[in-house]
Write a protein that holds these residues in place. Structure first.
Motif, short mmCIF file in Angstrom:
data_model
loop_
_atom_site.label_atom_id
_atom_site.label_comp_id
_atom_site.label_asym_id
_atom_site.label_seq_id
_atom_site.Cartn_x
_atom_site.Cartn_y
_atom_site.Cartn_z
N VAL A 78 61.53 -29.83 71.51
CA VAL A 78 62.18 -30.14 70.57
C VAL A 78 61.38 -30.94 69.80
CG1 VAL A 78 62.86 -32.00 71.48
CG2 VAL A 78 64.22 -31.65 70.06
N ALA A 79 60.25 -31.97 70.58
CA ALA A 79 58.62 -32.45 69.72
C ALA A 79 58.58 -31.37 68.71
CB ALA A 79 58.38 -33.52 70.91
N LYS A 80 58.13 -30.79 69.44
CA LYS A 80 57.26 -29.61 68.20
C LYS A 80 57.51 -29.24 67.47
CE LYS A 80 53.92 -28.16 72.10
NZ LYS A 80 53.50 -26.88 72.55
N VAL A 81 59.22 -29.05 67.51
CA VAL A 81 59.90 -28.26 65.85
C VAL A 81 59.95 -29.33 64.73
CG1 VAL A 81 62.10 -27.31 65.48
CG2 VAL A 81 61.19 -26.32 67.85
N PHE A 82 60.62 -30.19 65.53
CA PHE A 82 60.79 -31.40 64.91
C PHE A 82 59.22 -31.86 63.97
CE2 PHE A 82 64.46 -31.48 65.98
CZ PHE A 82 65.69 -32.86 65.45
N LYS A 83 58.31 -32.24 64.52
CA LYS A 83 56.87 -32.40 64.07
C LYS A 83 56.67 -31.69 63.35
CE LYS A 83 52.59 -34.11 65.45
NZ LYS A 83 52.75 -34.72 64.27
N ALA A 84 56.87 -30.46 63.30
CA ALA A 84 56.67 -29.01 62.26
C ALA A 84 56.95 -29.50 61.21
CB ALA A 84 56.46 -27.30 63.60
N LYS A 85 58.49 -29.32 61.45
CA LYS A 85 59.06 -29.47 60.26
C LYS A 85 59.49 -30.85 59.58
CE LYS A 85 63.46 -28.00 58.12
NZ LYS A 85 62.94 -27.19 56.58
N TYR A 86 59.35 -31.69 60.19
CA TYR A 86 59.51 -32.92 58.94
C TYR A 86 58.16 -33.94 59.34
CZ TYR A 86 63.87 -30.98 59.65
OH TYR A 86 64.93 -30.87 59.68
N PHE A 87 57.65 -34.04 60.17
CA PHE A 87 56.57 -34.66 60.45
C PHE A 87 55.22 -34.34 60.86
CE2 PHE A 87 58.95 -35.94 63.76
CZ PHE A 87 58.09 -35.88 64.72
N PRO A 88 54.72 -33.18 60.13
CA PRO A 88 53.34 -32.57 60.57
C PRO A 88 51.89 -33.27 60.74
CG PRO A 88 53.84 -31.61 58.39
CD PRO A 88 54.69 -32.99 59.09
N LYS A 89 51.95 -34.05 60.06
CA LYS A 89 50.75 -35.13 59.31
C LYS A 89 50.85 -36.03 60.16
CE LYS A 89 49.45 -32.11 55.80
NZ LYS A 89 49.25 -31.73 54.43
N SER A 90 51.87 -36.30 60.64
CA SER A 90 52.08 -38.10 61.45
C SER A 90 52.38 -38.54 62.77
CB SER A 90 52.85 -39.24 59.95
OG SER A 90 53.73 -38.60 59.85
N ASP A 91 53.32 -39.07 63.23
CA ASP A 91 53.95 -39.67 63.95
C ASP A 91 54.88 -39.64 64.23
OD1 ASP A 91 53.35 -42.16 63.60
OD2 ASP A 91 52.32 -42.57 65.95
N PHE A 92 56.42 -40.02 64.75
CA PHE A 92 57.64 -39.64 64.50
C PHE A 92 57.56 -40.90 63.90
CE2 PHE A 92 61.49 -41.57 65.74
CZ PHE A 92 62.78 -41.35 65.35
N LEU A 93 56.99 -42.44 64.50
CA LEU A 93 56.99 -44.42 64.08
C LEU A 93 56.85 -43.85 62.46
CD1 LEU A 93 55.82 -45.49 67.00
CD2 LEU A 93 58.42 -45.59 66.20
N ASN A 94 55.60 -42.94 62.14
CA ASN A 94 54.90 -43.13 60.87
C ASN A 94 55.52 -42.10 59.68
OD1 ASN A 94 53.68 -45.55 61.20
ND2 ASN A 94 52.21 -44.10 62.86
N SER A 95 56.78 -41.64 60.28
CA SER A 95 57.66 -40.36 58.81
C SER A 95 57.91 -40.58 57.94
CB SER A 95 58.14 -39.61 60.74
OG SER A 95 59.28 -40.50 60.76
N GLN A 96 58.39 -39.89 56.86
CA GLN A 96 59.20 -40.65 55.66
C GLN A 96 60.54 -38.74 56.43
OE1 GLN A 96 58.14 -42.31 53.48
NE2 GLN A 96 56.89 -42.70 54.69
N LEU A 97 61.76 -40.07 55.71
CA LEU A 97 62.56 -38.59 55.91
C LEU A 97 62.45 -37.65 55.20
CD1 LEU A 97 65.68 -38.99 56.96
CD2 LEU A 97 66.53 -39.89 54.66
#
Length: 185
Positions: free
Chosen positions: A99-118
């Motif tokens: 699930v972390a890989k899927v969300f990362k690939a879709k929503y924050f591929p170049k950062s981590d969750f804390l630095n992600s954008q909506l």
């Protein structure tokens, strides 16, 4: 026709447990959370089948922990936010989970969750988890050291002479790491 004790167990183990899965994935509107809490309160205070009963306390009093005089019922909006923040925490703690890989690939591929954008055109699940990110940030702390000790920075510094307590630093981090740290200062 349950006793007050039976009603308490029923509310906590059944009524508040039913929406838990949905609440761990989606941010429910506050109006829905208040409506659920109203149902719990009506059930708690009713006398007999279909009776209304008198609400002797506000629900906020019943949601207090038992050691503060409440009954320990959940505030559903806060519980919803806590469950969503836990999902965000899982992104940080288990970055290799599916699930972390899927969300990362879709929503924050170049950062981590804390630095992600909506972002735009995102799923409701992502918007919900992202909305709880602020709560997660407030609860996070930086640890000094390797994580094996709970030293505070104040314990590592001699404030009178404004120097590191070399023996404490060497014991905490090991002599090699301490020498590297002292050399970089």
């Amino acid at each position: 026709m349950l006793s007050q004790g039976g009603k308490e167990v029923f509310i906590k183990s059944v009524l508040q447990a039913i929406p838990t899965f949905a609440m761990s994935c989606f941010l429910l509107p506050n109006s829905l959370c208040k409506k659920m809490e109203g149902i719990f309160a009506n059930f708690w205070w009713q006398k007999g089948k279909g009776g209304k009963g008198i609400h002797w306390f506000q629900l906020s009093h019943l949601c207090r922990p038992k050691n503060e005089g409440g009954l320990g019922f959940r505030n559903m909006a806060q519980f919803n936010t806590a469950l969503l923040a836990k999902q965000g925490c899982r992104f940080l703690e288990n970055p290799n989970s599916l699930v972390a890989k899927v969300f990362k690939a879709k929503y924050f591929p170049k950062s981590d969750f804390l630095n992600s954008q909506l972002g735009n055109r995102t799923s409701y699940a992502w918007r919900s988890i992202w909305a709880a990110r602020g709560i997660l940030e407030k609860g996070m702390i930086w640890k000094v050291g390797t994580g094996s000790n709970d030293n505070k920075v104040v314990e590592l510094i001699n404030c009178q002479v404004r120097e590191w307590k070399r023996e404490v630093v060497e014991y905490t981090f090991g002599a090699d790491e301490a020498d590297k740290s002292f050399a970089s200062l």
